[in-house]
Design an enzyme around this catalytic site. Sequence first.
Site, PDB file in Angstrom:
ATOM      1  CE  LYS A  31      48.939   8.587 -34.650  1.00 43.71           C
ATOM      2  NZ  LYS A  31      48.002   9.726 -34.808  1.00 43.71           N
TER       3      LYS A  31
ATOM      4  CD  GLU B 228      47.603  14.712 -34.079  1.00 42.23           C
ATOM      5  OE1 GLU B 228      47.200  14.450 -33.354  1.00 42.23           O
ATOM      6  OE2 GLU B 228      48.157  14.252 -35.078  1.00 42.23           O
TER       7      GLU B 228
ATOM      8  NE  ARG C 287      48.547  12.090 -41.689  1.00 41.67           N
ATOM      9  CZ  ARG C 287      47.360  11.305 -41.045  1.00 41.67           C
ATOM     10  NH1 ARG C 287      46.469  10.983 -41.755  1.00 41.67           N
ATOM     11  NH2 ARG C 287      47.737  10.951 -39.979  1.00 41.67           N
TER      12      ARG C 287
ATOM     13  CB  THR D 264      51.612  13.227 -40.026  1.00 47.11           C
ATOM     14  OG1 THR D 264      50.308  13.236 -39.790  1.00 47.11           O
ATOM     15  CG2 THR D 264      52.137  12.038 -41.070  1.00 47.11           C
TER      16      THR D 264
HETATM   17  C1  3PG Z   1      45.642  10.123 -37.193  1.00 47.82           C
HETATM   18  O1  3PG Z   1      46.689  10.307 -37.825  1.00 47.82           O
HETATM   19  O2  3PG Z   1      45.617   9.941 -36.130  1.00 47.82           O
HETATM   20  C2  3PG Z   1      44.658   9.078 -38.211  1.00 47.82           C
HETATM   21  O3  3PG Z   1      44.814   9.321 -39.559  1.00 47.82           O
HETATM   22  C3  3PG Z   1      43.319   9.501 -37.655  1.00 47.82           C
HETATM   23  O4  3PG Z   1      42.478   8.569 -37.921  1.00 47.82           O
HETATM   24  P1  3PG Z   1      40.893   8.588 -38.585  1.00 47.82           P
HETATM   25  O5  3PG Z   1      41.077   9.662 -39.812  1.00 47.82           O
HETATM   26  O6  3PG Z   1      40.583   7.280 -38.776  1.00 47.82           O
HETATM   27  O7  3PG Z   1      40.293   9.228 -37.490  1.00 47.82           O
END
Ligand code: 3PG
Length: 217
Positions: A130, A42, A46, A70
């Site tokens: 999610k 994924e 960002r 995102t």
């Molecule tokens: C996401 O977008 O799923 C999270 O930012 C992932 O979280 P993590 O960096 O704590 O694994």
Amino acid sequence: MFSPFYRSLYAFGIIPVVEIDDLNRAEVLAGTLIEAGLPLVEITLRTPVAVKAIQRIRETHPKILLGAGTILTLEQARQSVSAGADFLVSPGLPLDALEWALGEGIPFLPGAVTPHEILQGLRMGIEVFKFFPAETMGGVAAIKAISDPFPSIRFIPTGGIQTDNLAAYLTHERVLAVGGSWLAKRQWITSGQFDQIKAQVKAALRLVQSLSRPPLT
Ligand code: 3PG
């Protein structure tokens, strides 16, 4: 019944959630994940090069299961799919993007952490959400509590998941898979530590395979 897409996510168990700062790292990152045994990624929207990174990965690794994360707007959803994304992920419920994707038959993993959000998604036909940020929102205990009124749904927790808490999530009957950046850390990608990424992914896959997980019925 869950479609083959969701069955693939269940089978892999882990989704690398990745931030790409340098477009030139995209191809080698995808190759590294595939070599480690995980043809799934994924790419989060960002960073400025994220959509281009999706396109580059699609061109160089046509078979990888490629997500765009995102997603906050309809425009981002459209751009990501045009670039080659197979599925979309959002921290919340961007209704216009969600409706569009469902109309196009594109899998969408929207974020939901409250009964209201789950109900809204369920009414649109979503059954896999999610759960973000998982650890901050109460972790496995929160997933159990919130799932009780909604027997059909499954969660993909992300946010604070690492090797040491992976098993607790993945062995919960409502968890389809987990996602996280611990598999391919941003600084490892930036500094070209792809051996480190490969080792981390292989170790996580071994752990997933060693677990006795509830079947996906
Ligand atoms: C996401 O977008 O799923 C999270 O930012 C992932 O979280 P993590 O960096 O704590 O694994």
